[in-house]
Design a protein around this motif. Structure first.
Motif, short mmCIF file in Angstrom:
data_model
loop_
_atom_site.label_atom_id
_atom_site.label_comp_id
_atom_site.label_asym_id
_atom_site.label_seq_id
_atom_site.Cartn_x
_atom_site.Cartn_y
_atom_site.Cartn_z
N ARG A 168 0.84 -1.20 0.00
CA ARG A 168 0.00 0.00 0.00
C ARG A 168 0.87 1.25 0.00
NH1 ARG A 168 -5.37 -0.39 0.92
NH2 ARG A 168 -6.14 -2.39 1.64
N GLU A 169 0.33 2.34 -0.51
CA GLU A 169 1.02 3.62 -0.50
C GLU A 169 0.17 4.62 0.26
OE1 GLU A 169 2.32 5.10 -4.21
OE2 GLU A 169 3.48 3.30 -4.68
N GLY A 170 0.84 5.61 0.85
CA GLY A 170 0.14 6.64 1.60
C GLY A 170 1.05 7.83 1.83
N VAL A 171 0.57 8.73 2.68
CA VAL A 171 1.30 9.97 2.98
C VAL A 171 1.56 10.03 4.47
CG1 VAL A 171 1.14 12.49 2.94
CG2 VAL A 171 0.18 11.16 1.07
N VAL A 172 2.79 10.37 4.85
CA VAL A 172 3.12 10.59 6.26
C VAL A 172 2.50 11.92 6.65
CG1 VAL A 172 4.97 10.96 7.93
CG2 VAL A 172 5.25 9.25 6.13
N VAL A 173 1.58 11.88 7.62
CA VAL A 173 0.86 13.09 8.01
C VAL A 173 1.34 13.66 9.33
CG1 VAL A 173 -1.21 12.58 6.68
CG2 VAL A 173 -1.01 11.73 9.02
N GLY A 174 2.25 12.98 10.00
CA GLY A 174 2.78 13.51 11.25
C GLY A 174 3.52 12.46 12.04
N SER A 175 3.93 12.87 13.22
CA SER A 175 4.61 11.94 14.11
C SER A 175 3.60 11.34 15.07
CB SER A 175 5.72 12.65 14.88
OG SER A 175 5.18 13.71 15.63
N VAL B 30 5.43 7.05 13.24
CA VAL B 30 4.90 8.02 12.28
C VAL B 30 3.44 7.68 12.01
CG1 VAL B 30 7.09 8.55 11.15
CG2 VAL B 30 5.73 6.66 10.31
N ARG B 31 2.66 8.69 11.65
CA ARG B 31 1.26 8.52 11.29
C ARG B 31 1.17 8.55 9.77
NH1 ARG B 31 -2.50 7.18 14.57
NH2 ARG B 31 -3.97 8.75 13.93
N VAL B 32 0.62 7.50 9.20
CA VAL B 32 0.52 7.36 7.74
C VAL B 32 -0.94 7.28 7.34
CG1 VAL B 32 1.15 5.94 5.75
CG2 VAL B 32 2.71 6.10 7.69
N MET B 33 -1.32 8.12 6.39
CA MET B 33 -2.66 8.08 5.82
C MET B 33 -2.56 7.29 4.52
SD MET B 33 -5.62 9.02 6.43
CE MET B 33 -7.19 9.47 5.79
N ASP C 104 -3.72 5.35 1.15
CA ASP C 104 -4.72 5.61 0.12
C ASP C 104 -5.94 4.72 0.35
OD1 ASP C 104 -2.84 7.30 -0.93
OD2 ASP C 104 -2.21 5.94 -2.53
N GLY C 105 -7.11 5.31 0.40
CA GLY C 105 -8.34 4.56 0.59
C GLY C 105 -8.75 4.39 2.03
N PHE C 106 -7.90 4.76 2.98
CA PHE C 106 -8.23 4.64 4.40
C PHE C 106 -8.92 5.92 4.87
CE2 PHE C 106 -5.36 1.15 6.31
CZ PHE C 106 -5.47 0.38 5.19
N LYS C 107 -9.75 5.82 5.89
CA LYS C 107 -10.47 6.98 6.42
C LYS C 107 -9.70 7.70 7.52
CE LYS C 107 -15.05 5.30 5.33
NZ LYS C 107 -16.37 4.96 5.84
N SER C 108 -8.78 7.01 8.16
CA SER C 108 -8.01 7.62 9.24
C SER C 108 -6.56 7.14 9.16
CB SER C 108 -8.62 7.27 10.59
OG SER C 108 -8.67 5.88 10.77
N PRO C 109 -5.64 7.92 9.74
CA PRO C 109 -4.22 7.54 9.70
C PRO C 109 -3.91 6.33 10.57
CG PRO C 109 -4.50 9.70 10.71
CD PRO C 109 -5.85 9.21 10.35
N THR C 110 -2.84 5.66 10.24
CA THR C 110 -2.37 4.48 10.96
C THR C 110 -1.00 4.80 11.55
OG1 THR C 110 -3.50 3.06 9.38
CG2 THR C 110 -1.79 2.04 10.71
N SER C 111 -0.77 4.41 12.80
CA SER C 111 0.53 4.61 13.44
C SER C 111 1.42 3.41 13.15
CB SER C 111 0.38 4.77 14.95
OG SER C 111 -0.30 5.94 15.27
N LEU C 112 2.63 3.68 12.67
CA LEU C 112 3.59 2.63 12.37
C LEU C 112 4.96 3.02 12.87
CD1 LEU C 112 2.67 1.86 8.65
CD2 LEU C 112 2.22 0.40 10.61
N HIS C 113 5.77 2.03 13.19
CA HIS C 113 7.16 2.29 13.54
C HIS C 113 7.86 2.84 12.30
CE1 HIS C 113 11.32 1.60 14.80
NE2 HIS C 113 10.82 1.64 16.02
N SER C 114 8.72 3.81 12.49
CA SER C 114 9.36 4.48 11.35
C SER C 114 10.22 3.52 10.52
CB SER C 114 10.20 5.65 11.83
OG SER C 114 11.16 5.23 12.76
N SER C 115 10.68 2.43 11.10
CA SER C 115 11.48 1.47 10.33
C SER C 115 10.62 0.62 9.39
CB SER C 115 12.28 0.56 11.28
OG SER C 115 11.41 -0.27 12.01
N TYR C 116 9.29 0.71 9.51
CA TYR C 116 8.39 -0.06 8.66
C TYR C 116 8.10 0.63 7.34
CZ TYR C 116 7.12 -3.07 12.64
OH TYR C 116 7.13 -3.94 13.70
N VAL C 117 8.35 1.94 7.25
CA VAL C 117 8.01 2.69 6.03
C VAL C 117 9.27 3.18 5.34
CG1 VAL C 117 5.77 3.41 6.89
CG2 VAL C 117 7.73 4.85 7.30
#
Length: 64
Positions: free
Chosen positions: A15-22, A29-32, A34-47
């Protein structure tokens, strides 16, 4: 996503998305995605960054 991210979060692999914040922690990092309604929190080493885009008021990175 990195290989580690794809292994740990197989439902988000490819999947692809945009980092919208920490996140709450320094390594999150918070990643929005594509196609999701809300951002997802992921460890920075995952993206991993695909393209950096300069915005007028903020800097955002597209990631996968």
């Amino acid at each position: 996503m990195t290989a580690l991210g794809a292994e740990r979060c197989p439902n988000l692999a490819g999947r692809e998305g945009v980092v919208v914040g920490s996140g709450q922690y320094r390594s999150t990092v918070r990643v929005m995605f594509d196609g999701f309604k809300s951002p997802t929190s992921l460890h920075s080493s995952y993206v991993e960054a695909v393209v950096e885009q300069e915005r007028a008021s903020s800097r955002r990175r597209t990631c996968r």
